[in-house]
Design a protein around this motif. Structure first.
Motif, mmCIF file in Angstrom:
data_model
loop_
_atom_site.group_PDB
_atom_site.id
_atom_site.type_symbol
_atom_site.label_atom_id
_atom_site.label_comp_id
_atom_site.label_asym_id
_atom_site.label_seq_id
_atom_site.Cartn_x
_atom_site.Cartn_y
_atom_site.Cartn_z
ATOM 1 N N ALA A 75 0.833 -1.201 0.000
ATOM 2 C CA ALA A 75 0.000 0.000 0.000
ATOM 3 C C ALA A 75 0.873 1.258 0.000
ATOM 4 C CB ALA A 75 -0.928 -0.008 1.205
ATOM 5 N N GLU A 76 1.965 1.226 0.744
ATOM 6 C CA GLU A 76 2.890 2.356 0.768
ATOM 7 C C GLU A 76 3.456 2.652 -0.620
ATOM 8 O OE1 GLU A 76 5.342 3.480 4.734
ATOM 9 O OE2 GLU A 76 6.139 1.847 3.518
ATOM 10 N N HIS A 77 3.639 1.604 -1.398
ATOM 11 C CA HIS A 77 4.181 1.754 -2.749
ATOM 12 C C HIS A 77 3.086 2.020 -3.784
ATOM 13 C CE1 HIS A 77 8.478 0.809 -2.206
ATOM 14 N NE2 HIS A 77 8.078 0.004 -1.222
ATOM 15 N N GLY A 78 1.861 2.191 -3.337
ATOM 16 C CA GLY A 78 0.777 2.500 -4.252
ATOM 17 C C GLY A 78 0.260 1.327 -5.049
ATOM 18 N N VAL A 79 0.560 0.114 -4.607
ATOM 19 C CA VAL A 79 0.087 -1.083 -5.311
ATOM 20 C C VAL A 79 -1.378 -1.309 -4.951
ATOM 21 C CG1 VAL A 79 0.368 -3.570 -5.617
ATOM 22 C CG2 VAL A 79 2.384 -2.101 -5.338
ATOM 23 N N GLN A 80 -2.244 -1.261 -5.953
ATOM 24 C CA GLN A 80 -3.685 -1.402 -5.731
ATOM 25 C C GLN A 80 -4.211 -2.562 -6.568
ATOM 26 O OE1 GLN A 80 -5.081 2.584 -6.733
ATOM 27 N NE2 GLN A 80 -5.014 3.165 -4.585
ATOM 28 N N LEU A 303 8.407 -4.322 -8.600
ATOM 29 C CA LEU A 303 8.026 -2.937 -8.889
ATOM 30 C C LEU A 303 8.800 -2.401 -10.091
ATOM 31 C CD1 LEU A 303 7.893 -1.523 -5.243
ATOM 32 C CD2 LEU A 303 5.939 -2.060 -6.719
ATOM 33 N N ARG A 307 7.325 -1.082 -13.710
ATOM 34 C CA ARG A 307 7.646 0.251 -14.244
ATOM 35 C C ARG A 307 8.188 0.137 -15.664
ATOM 36 N NH1 ARG A 307 9.512 1.298 -8.878
ATOM 37 N NH2 ARG A 307 11.631 0.720 -9.478
#
Length: 310
Positions: A75-80, A303, A307
């Motif tokens: 969640a901190e890394h914006g993984v949704q 990640l 990217r």
């Protein structure tokens, strides 16, 4: 990218799991340390000097604490993710990721679940065997014939060509013998402490039903695919009832993966430890890339790969 996150089940645990995340991530530590347990979670999970990690009542909260911590880091890394699912115990981690449980609640619930399952298994001479290379229909017929000796069921539909039977040892051994005669490539006995995901776990289901009366179940923020269904729940289904059913019925992981494919999932992330689910994905959805995450380095690699695709 349409991502599904899968959470590992019991059997992948090992001493040291999560230690690197714990030392490097405040978010992981906050989730991991959120529960009140009757044993030292750090000692068992990171070191296990007493050799208890493989006992069900310890395994389950340790695995879920690890998973909740990784979910917080994601969640901190914006993984949704678009969807979540888990193998058996991992379903509780998936529900935490979906917002149904808090981390504290999921860890404490699975500590209770582990004890209830251990209690249900007491006094049962049990067995579980992985059956390779035989289809569902043929193996079901073997179990039906062997059930004259006791309870035996297909308890895990893992992936094409890999099923697991469980129940009372004499009946399981007979079903394995019949499976070999029916053309199974191999039958591999598994080290287990209970007849998990069979009707012999009904007392654990009853205990969970009582516990759930005092628990808060929040609305899912993302869809979870449930073990005992192999898909999302229907409107008439309730999560407590599905979790009671789950502990004493088959895990339809192959069906779950096929459903994720139907839903358009094009990337899968396995939250470990281990990579057993990644193996199931490769055999069931060979065109869908699957990354396993157990360490910060593995997360960074996943990640970076995403990217590069973007």
């Amino acid at each position: 990218m349409k991502l599904a996150v899968l959470y590992a089940g019991q059997g992948a645990q090992h001493p040291g799991m999560g230690k690197e995340f714990y030392e490097s991530s405040p978010a992981f530590r906050a989730a991991f340390d959120s529960a009140a347990l009757d044993f030292d979670l750090h000692r068992v999970c990171f070191e296990d000097p007493d050799g208890v990690l493989n006992q069900t009542e310890y395994t389950q909260p340790c695995m879920v604490a690890f998973a909740c911590g990784v979910t917080a880091v994601l969640a901190e890394h914006g993984v949704q993710p678009a969807y979540a699912a888990g193998l058996s115990l991992g379903e509780y981690s998936a529900l935490e990721a979906a917002g149904v449980f808090t981390a504290k609640q999921a860890i404490e619930l699975t500590a209770y679940r582990g004890k209830a399952m251990a209690d249900a298994a007491k006094g049962i001479d049990c067995g579980m065997t992985a059956v390779l290379g035989l289809d569902r229909t043929a193996l079901s017929a073997c179990c039906e014939e062997a059930s004259a000796l006791g309870c035996v069921q297909i308890c895990n539909y893992n992936c094409p060509g890999q099923l697991v039977i469980g129940g009372e040892k004499a009946a399981v051994d007979k079903a394995a013998e019949l499976a070999k005669a029916a053309g199974a490539r191999r039958c591999l006995p598994l080290k287990v402490s209970g007849p998990f995901h069979t009707r012999l776990m009904a007392p654990a289901g009853d205990a969970l039903a009582e516990r759930f009366k005092t628990e808060r179940f929040r609305e899912m923020q993302i869809p979870v695919l449930f073990n005992c269904l192999g898909r999302e729940k229907a409107d008439a289904d309730t999560i407590p009832a599905l979790l009671v059913r789950q502990v004493q019925s088959s895990v339809y992981m192959e069906d779950t993966l096929r459903r994720l494919g139907e839903l358009g999932v094009d990337h899968i992330l396995e939250v470990g430890p281990g990579s057993a689910l990644s193996g199931f994905v490769k055999k069931t959805l060979p065109g869908v890339p699957c990354a396993s995450v157990e360490t910060p380095e593995q997360l960074d690699a996943a990640l970076a790969a995403w990217r590069d695709e973007a």
